[in-house]
Motif scaffolding. Structure first.
Motif, short mmCIF file in Angstrom:
data_model
loop_
_atom_site.label_atom_id
_atom_site.label_comp_id
_atom_site.label_asym_id
_atom_site.label_seq_id
_atom_site.Cartn_x
_atom_site.Cartn_y
_atom_site.Cartn_z
N ASN A 178 -49.14 -20.96 -21.07
CA ASN A 178 -48.96 -21.40 -22.45
C ASN A 178 -48.54 -22.86 -22.54
OD1 ASN A 178 -49.62 -18.82 -23.25
ND2 ASN A 178 -47.51 -18.17 -23.62
N LEU A 179 -47.67 -23.27 -21.59
CA LEU A 179 -47.21 -24.66 -21.57
C LEU A 179 -48.36 -25.61 -21.26
CD1 LEU A 179 -44.75 -26.57 -21.76
CD2 LEU A 179 -44.43 -26.25 -19.29
N SER A 180 -49.22 -25.23 -20.32
CA SER A 180 -50.36 -26.08 -19.95
C SER A 180 -51.33 -26.23 -21.11
CB SER A 180 -51.08 -25.48 -18.74
OG SER A 180 -50.22 -25.39 -17.62
N LEU A 228 -45.14 -27.76 -12.91
CA LEU A 228 -46.05 -27.18 -11.92
C LEU A 228 -45.50 -27.34 -10.51
CD1 LEU A 228 -49.45 -28.36 -13.43
CD2 LEU A 228 -48.60 -26.01 -13.34
N PHE A 229 -44.83 -28.46 -10.24
CA PHE A 229 -44.17 -28.62 -8.94
C PHE A 229 -43.10 -27.55 -8.76
CE2 PHE A 229 -45.55 -33.23 -8.55
CZ PHE A 229 -46.18 -33.06 -7.33
N SER A 242 -49.47 -19.51 -2.57
CA SER A 242 -49.61 -20.21 -3.84
C SER A 242 -50.70 -19.57 -4.70
CB SER A 242 -49.96 -21.68 -3.59
OG SER A 242 -50.02 -22.38 -4.80
N SER A 243 -50.42 -19.46 -5.99
CA SER A 243 -51.35 -18.85 -6.93
C SER A 243 -52.56 -19.76 -7.17
CB SER A 243 -50.64 -18.58 -8.26
OG SER A 243 -51.58 -18.32 -9.29
N PRO A 244 -53.78 -19.22 -7.10
CA PRO A 244 -54.97 -20.04 -7.40
C PRO A 244 -54.90 -20.65 -8.79
CG PRO A 244 -55.60 -17.96 -6.37
CD PRO A 244 -54.14 -17.86 -6.67
N ALA A 249 -54.52 -25.36 -12.19
CA ALA A 249 -53.82 -26.08 -13.26
C ALA A 249 -53.28 -27.41 -12.75
CB ALA A 249 -52.67 -25.22 -13.80
N PHE A 250 -52.73 -27.40 -11.55
CA PHE A 250 -52.18 -28.62 -10.96
C PHE A 250 -53.28 -29.66 -10.77
CE2 PHE A 250 -50.63 -31.29 -7.48
CZ PHE A 250 -49.35 -31.58 -7.94
#
Length: 365
Positions: A178-180, A228-229, A242-244, A249-250
């Motif tokens: 939601n933030l992205s 994201l970091f 780590s999630s794909p 998003a990163f």
């Protein structure tokens, strides 16, 4: 999933704060006023024009820290109580200190804004002076400004706190998604509003207010990269793959960030890459930057908020008045001044801020 709550501070982030604040100080003391006659040494040491990007490094740190804080806060109200305790007392004290110091010693009135009582209003409210000017255009608001122009960065911070806290407590599980999405919308709305400002003069006031409402769009990619970091950091700490989705998003925000915020300036791009590398080392190869966990480096980082608030007008005024007595070794005066300001800020943090924070936590919680 969250990192252990017993770990209240991540010390290397205080090291990052030290890098950020020293960059900003060097910018203000050596480059910001180089062509305005404020420095006795003129442009002799004008090597830190990109030190202002230290503020942007603070934004990445803030995105990380706010994500951490949200995960360790139970309610929306508690989050804002914590933010109030963190920001407000030091802002009031710094504003009073700047006003008194400049009123007593700034005889040349180098910093006219710091002499005006009315400038306490935008300063301690964290709101941009232009908002007041557009809402109530008058002789009284015409010259309204911050007591210290460095206060401008608090408004994007407050906007990010507001957006992130609403989204987090709306849906903790879908917070990053939601933030992205919200960040992309805000960036679009900000870019749209800046274009409307050029195209439509009939509704200029409304366009300006709209622009200020979404002004965080100019910097929000920094905050999102920090958030994201934090997601990458959590997974590394938990030895989790780590999630794909996080990786995608990163990558997307890296592309968006460098497309929008760096103005395709090579130096700005390199500094931004440096910021990302530091965070990458912190998460995956922390042993290479352990020097940032030095006791004195951490202490400067801990006190960096107050140091940021007071250093510019007070420091530049002292440079204007006294650096000439050190010629041709004016840089020695700069080093002594920065050291003195760091000591004052560390003492303030230890003797005043920590005690005030403890009292306010007892009162509010």
């Amino acid at each position: 999933m969250s990192i252990p709550k017993s770990k209240h501070r991540i010390e290397i982030l205080d090291g990052f704060r030290t890098i950020a604040i020293l960059s900003v100080i060097l910018f203000h003391f050596l480059s910001r006023y180089a062509n305005m006659g404020y420095y006795p040494y003129g442009i002799k040491y004008d090597f830190f024009s990109y030190g202002s990007l230290g503020v942007h490094f603070f934004f990445i740190i803030s995105g990380f820290v706010i994500s951490f804080t949200l995960e360790n806060t139970s309610t929306f109200v508690d989050f804002w109580k914590r933010r109030f305790i963190r920001l407000y007392p030091s802002m009031i004290i710094a504003s009073v200190l700047i006003f008194l110091f400049m009123s007593l010693f700034d005889k040349k009135r180098l910093f006219e804004n710091a002499h005006e009582l009315k400038n306490f209003i935008p300063s301690i409210s964290f709101l941009p002076p232009a908002i007041f000017k557009n809402l109530a255009s008058s002789e009284w608001t015409k010259n309204l400004n911050y007591l210290n122009l460095s206060f401008w960065s608090l408004w994007p911070e407050i906007q990010f706190y507001f957006v992130s806290s609403i989204l987090y407590f709306f849906s903790k599980e879908k917070f990053i998604r939601n933030l992205s999405i919200t960040a992309i919308v805000i960036m679009f709305m900000y870019l749209l509003s800046t274009q409307l400002g050029f195209l439509n003069h009939k509704y200029t006031v409304f366009v300006k207010i709209f622009t200020f409402a979404f002004s965080v769009g100019r910097y929000i990619s920094y905050f999102i990269l920090g958030a994201l970091f934090f997601e990458l950091f959590k997974r590394k700490q938990s030895n989790e793959v780590s999630s794909p989705r996080i990786n995608i998003a990163f990558f997307c925000f890296i592309v968006i960030h460098f497309s929008i915020t760096t103005n395709h300036n090579i130096a700005t791009i390199l500094v931004n890459i440096g910021m990302l590398i530091l965070f990458g080392l912190f998460i995956y190869y922390p042993k290479y930057i352990r020097f940032l966990e030095n006791k004195y480096v951490i202490e400067i980082g801990l006190s960096s908020y107050f140091l940021y608030l007071i250093h510019e007008p007070i420091g530049v005024m002292l440079i204007n008045g006294y650096a000439k007595y050190f010629q041709p070794f004016e840089f020695l005066f700069i080093i002594l001044l920065i050291t003195a300001l760091c000591i004052v800020s560390v003492l303030y943090y230890k003797k005043i801020e920590k005690k005030l924070t403890k009292l306010l936590y007892l009162y509010f919680f």
